[in-house]
Motif scaffolding. Structure first.
Motif, PDB file in Angstrom:
ATOM      1  N   ARG A  89       5.777   4.684  10.320  1.00  0.00           N
ATOM      2  CA  ARG A  89       6.603   4.597   9.112  1.00  0.00           C
ATOM      3  C   ARG A  89       6.861   3.149   8.702  1.00  0.00           C
ATOM      4  NH1 ARG A  89      10.463   9.346  11.513  1.00  0.00           N
ATOM      5  NH2 ARG A  89       8.947  11.026  11.190  1.00  0.00           N
ATOM      6  N   VAL A  90       7.016   2.271   9.700  1.00  0.00           N
ATOM      7  CA  VAL A  90       7.174   0.845   9.390  1.00  0.00           C
ATOM      8  C   VAL A  90       5.911   0.311   8.722  1.00  0.00           C
ATOM      9  CG1 VAL A  90       7.392  -1.462  10.401  1.00  0.00           C
ATOM     10  CG2 VAL A  90       8.891   0.386  11.183  1.00  0.00           C
ATOM     11  N   ILE A  91       4.758   0.657   9.287  1.00  0.00           N
ATOM     12  CA  ILE A  91       3.477   0.186   8.745  1.00  0.00           C
ATOM     13  C   ILE A  91       3.272   0.686   7.316  1.00  0.00           C
ATOM     14  CG2 ILE A  91       0.966   0.375   8.977  1.00  0.00           C
ATOM     15  CD1 ILE A  91       2.329  -1.507  10.990  1.00  0.00           C
ATOM     16  N   GLU A  92       3.677   1.922   7.063  1.00  0.00           N
ATOM     17  CA  GLU A  92       3.526   2.493   5.718  1.00  0.00           C
ATOM     18  C   GLU A  92       4.301   1.684   4.679  1.00  0.00           C
ATOM     19  OE1 GLU A  92       4.232   6.799   5.523  1.00  0.00           O
ATOM     20  OE2 GLU A  92       3.856   6.838   7.676  1.00  0.00           O
ATOM     21  N   ARG A  93       5.429   1.099   5.103  1.00  0.00           N
ATOM     22  CA  ARG A  93       6.287   0.383   4.150  1.00  0.00           C
ATOM     23  C   ARG A  93       5.843  -1.066   3.914  1.00  0.00           C
ATOM     24  NH1 ARG A  93      10.429   3.301   7.050  1.00  0.00           N
ATOM     25  NH2 ARG A  93      10.859   1.460   8.334  1.00  0.00           N
ATOM     26  N   LEU A  94       4.996  -1.597   4.793  1.00  0.00           N
ATOM     27  CA  LEU A  94       4.595  -2.998   4.676  1.00  0.00           C
ATOM     28  C   LEU A  94       3.427  -3.161   3.712  1.00  0.00           C
ATOM     29  CD1 LEU A  94       4.721  -4.156   8.421  1.00  0.00           C
ATOM     30  CD2 LEU A  94       6.432  -4.539   6.631  1.00  0.00           C
ATOM     31  N   GLY A  95       3.458  -4.249   2.971  1.00  0.00           N
ATOM     32  CA  GLY A  95       2.356  -4.546   2.056  1.00  0.00           C
ATOM     33  C   GLY A  95       1.224  -5.257   2.775  1.00  0.00           C
ATOM     34  N   SER A 132       2.073  -8.687   4.424  1.00  0.00           N
ATOM     35  CA  SER A 132       2.866  -8.571   5.650  1.00  0.00           C
ATOM     36  C   SER A 132       2.010  -8.060   6.799  1.00  0.00           C
ATOM     37  CB  SER A 132       4.058  -7.627   5.435  1.00  0.00           C
ATOM     38  OG  SER A 132       4.923  -8.127   4.435  1.00  0.00           O
ATOM     39  N   LEU A 133       1.163  -7.071   6.518  1.00  0.00           N
ATOM     40  CA  LEU A 133       0.292  -6.523   7.561  1.00  0.00           C
ATOM     41  C   LEU A 133      -0.669  -7.577   8.088  1.00  0.00           C
ATOM     42  CD1 LEU A 133      -0.587  -3.017   6.058  1.00  0.00           C
ATOM     43  CD2 LEU A 133       0.784  -3.461   8.103  1.00  0.00           C
ATOM     44  N   ALA A 134      -1.182  -8.397   7.199  1.00  0.00           N
ATOM     45  CA  ALA A 134      -2.147  -9.423   7.597  1.00  0.00           C
ATOM     46  C   ALA A 134      -1.533 -10.466   8.513  1.00  0.00           C
ATOM     47  CB  ALA A 134      -2.733 -10.097   6.362  1.00  0.00           C
ATOM     48  N   GLN A 135      -0.208 -10.581   8.486  1.00  0.00           N
ATOM     49  CA  GLN A 135       0.466 -11.576   9.317  1.00  0.00           C
ATOM     50  C   GLN A 135       0.785 -11.062  10.712  1.00  0.00           C
ATOM     51  OE1 GLN A 135       3.881 -12.799   7.018  1.00  0.00           O
ATOM     52  NE2 GLN A 135       2.640 -13.761   5.427  1.00  0.00           N
TER      53      GLN A 135
END
Length: 498
Positions: free
Chosen positions: A241-247, A250-253
């Motif tokens: 759920r956290v991953i779903e909310r990140l753009g 943010s994920l790339a970092q």
């Protein structure tokens, strides 16, 4: 090229919806040893849902990858090569045209797997690496999700769903909200969940392995081996759920996220979260084994398939690193009285782990003495074994440490005491000390140990040695026998026989 069972190196090319990958194994064996692995993120299935056709740029990248892989086949010396295509090629209007081009490059027919074949082989791969798997295998590729029940070493009838991240991105126009409706609809029609409620979900696929890496990082988990890593269902859902909310930025970092998986990760996380809920899974078990290992396992003869993958893997590693690889069976029989009923006792699974530890007892001999204990421990912790969970792996590693160091706690990987039970710590210490004694007594040679034996009573551990070998009973032997006896809460004694 001739395709079939043969000796020598075996290569498998997996033409998937997202990637085209070549893996080369040293041989077709129960414990597949990887010697080469290369992946190209071609994205064949990127536009399949909206156009019904393979992605044009993906076709170019995939065919270029195949040309390189064919050249590598000759360079590496691959004797047997299998090329298999999955969901995107199977479902695309221009799949046959792509196959014709690909087969011209390969020079032989490519296996176009049906959805059922793909599901069965993915499940077979999981079972080859986790033989006691009991639950539902979920293999998430770029274009599809395969679901297959597994239990008692066998797989049951499964299902193929169009829920791969690339296909979801295309279907939902990049919207997670739209993708959620697609996933909900597809999962609501499945009967598999009701039949396997509350069991484990065995997760296969690169996107889900990335989620596991994030979980490891959050816990500061010291064993960076993804295979058979267990995540509590609640943790897996929370991370998803956290991953779903990140753009994407943010994920790339996130250090543990592959740059190539950033776009697909939120959609793969969505599928995992929904799957956990539908199954009411208690745990998610990461399997590094999947379709490719299933294809390899399928080609083994029955005798090879029947082997224990852990014992086969330990035997292979000992064959490469130990002075006398055959020592393992001698050690296993020699240490048995220490783990007999009424002494320490052991279950069949504990006996199996003891056997594996005995096979690995000498893999650190060639390292400088000051570093052997930590080297043996880390070598075992990080070895590409299957057929063993992480607590079992840690038990084996601790035996390797105590075999060289005696008592004490390893500092190299931090505090690992909380990852296995107190009983397993004690078993590892006793076995490690027994192996330490064995090498001292025998001079690290074959054939002498079977002529000696342990006799264990309520108060004493007695080492019985024939008169012929009495001169080998020196100060160091006495010291190490005493340490072993203390670990069992007993006194030590030596009896010289005829």
């Amino acid at each position: 090229m001739t395709r079939g069972k043969s000796g020598g190196r075996v290569g498998i090319v997996d033409v998937g919806s997202n990637s085209v990958r070549l893996v080369v194994y040293a041989a077709a064996e129960r414990n597949p040893v990887l010697v080469f692995n290369e992946k190209v993120m071609a994205g064949l299935g990127r536009s399949l849902a909206s156009t019904g056709r393979l992605d044009p740029k993906g076709i170019v990248r995939a065919l270029d990858a195949l040309r390189r892989f064919m050249a590598l086949k000759d360079q590496i010396g691959v004797k047997t090569l299998i090329v298999a295509a999955t969901a995107a090629v199977r479902d695309a209007e221009d799949g046959p045209a792509f196959l014709a081009q690909a087969e011209k490059i390969c020079g032989f027919a490519i296996d176009l797997l049906s959805g059922m074949d793909e599901a069965r082989l993915a499940a077979q791969g999981v079972l080859s690496g986790i033989p006691d798997a009991d639950g539902l295998v979920g293999d998430l590729g770029g274009g599809s999700l395969e679901l297959v029940p597994v239990a008692n070493g066998k797989s049951g009838p499964g299902a193929t769903l169009p829920l791969g991240p690339l296909r979801l991105i295309d279907l939902a126009h990049g919207s997670l909200a739209e993708a959620e409706a697609v996933v909900d609809r597809a999962l609501s029609e499945q009967k598999l969940f009701k039949e396997h409620q509350g069991k484990r979900l065995y997760a296969v696929g690169g996107v889900w392995r990335n989620l596991a890496r994030i979980h490891m990082s959050q816990r500061n988990y010291p064993i960076h081996v993804l295979h058979h890593y267990v995540i509590p269902a609640r943790d897996a859902s929370e991370i998803s759920r956290v991953i779903e909310r990140l753009g994407p930025k943010s994920l790339a970092q996130i250090p543990d996220v592959s740059e190539r998986r950033v776009e697909a990760l939120p959609f793969g996380a969505l599928v995992l979260d929904k799957l956990i809920g539908a199954l009411k899974a208690k745990e998610v078990v990461i399997s590094a084994y999947g379709l490719r290992e299933g294809i390899l396992f399928d080609r083994l003869d029955k005798k090879e398939q029947a082997k224990d993958p852990l014992i086969a893997g330990c035997t292979d590693l000992a064959g490469r690193l130990a002075r006398f690889p055959q020592h393992g069976d001698e050690f296993f029989k020699w240490t048995a009285p220490l783990f007999a009923e009424g002494v320490f006792g052991e279950t069949p699974e504990e006996a199996r782990l003891r056997h594996a530890a005995c096979i690995l007892a000498d893999i650190g001999w060639y390292v400088h003495p000051d570093y052997r204990a930590h080297h043996a421990m880390t070598q075992i912790l990080l070895a590409p074994f299957s057929g063993v969970d992480h607590p079992g792996r840690l038990f084996l590693a601790r035996v390797g440490y105590h075999r060289h160091e005696g008592r004490g706690e390893p500092e190299l990987l931090g505090n690992l005491t909380g990852f296995i039970t107190e009983r397993e710590h004690e078993r590892a210490l006793v076995l490690g000390l027994a192996l330490r004694l064995a090498f001292t007594l025998s001079g690290a040679t074959m054939g002498m140990l079977p002529k000696t034996r342990f006799e264990v009573t309520k108060n004493t551990v007695t080492l019985v040695v024939p008169k012929k070998y009495e001169a080998l009973l020196g100060e160091i032997v006495s010291k190490r026998l005493s340490a072993l006896a203390r670990a069992l809460g007993r006194k030590s004694d030596v009896q010289v026989g005829k």
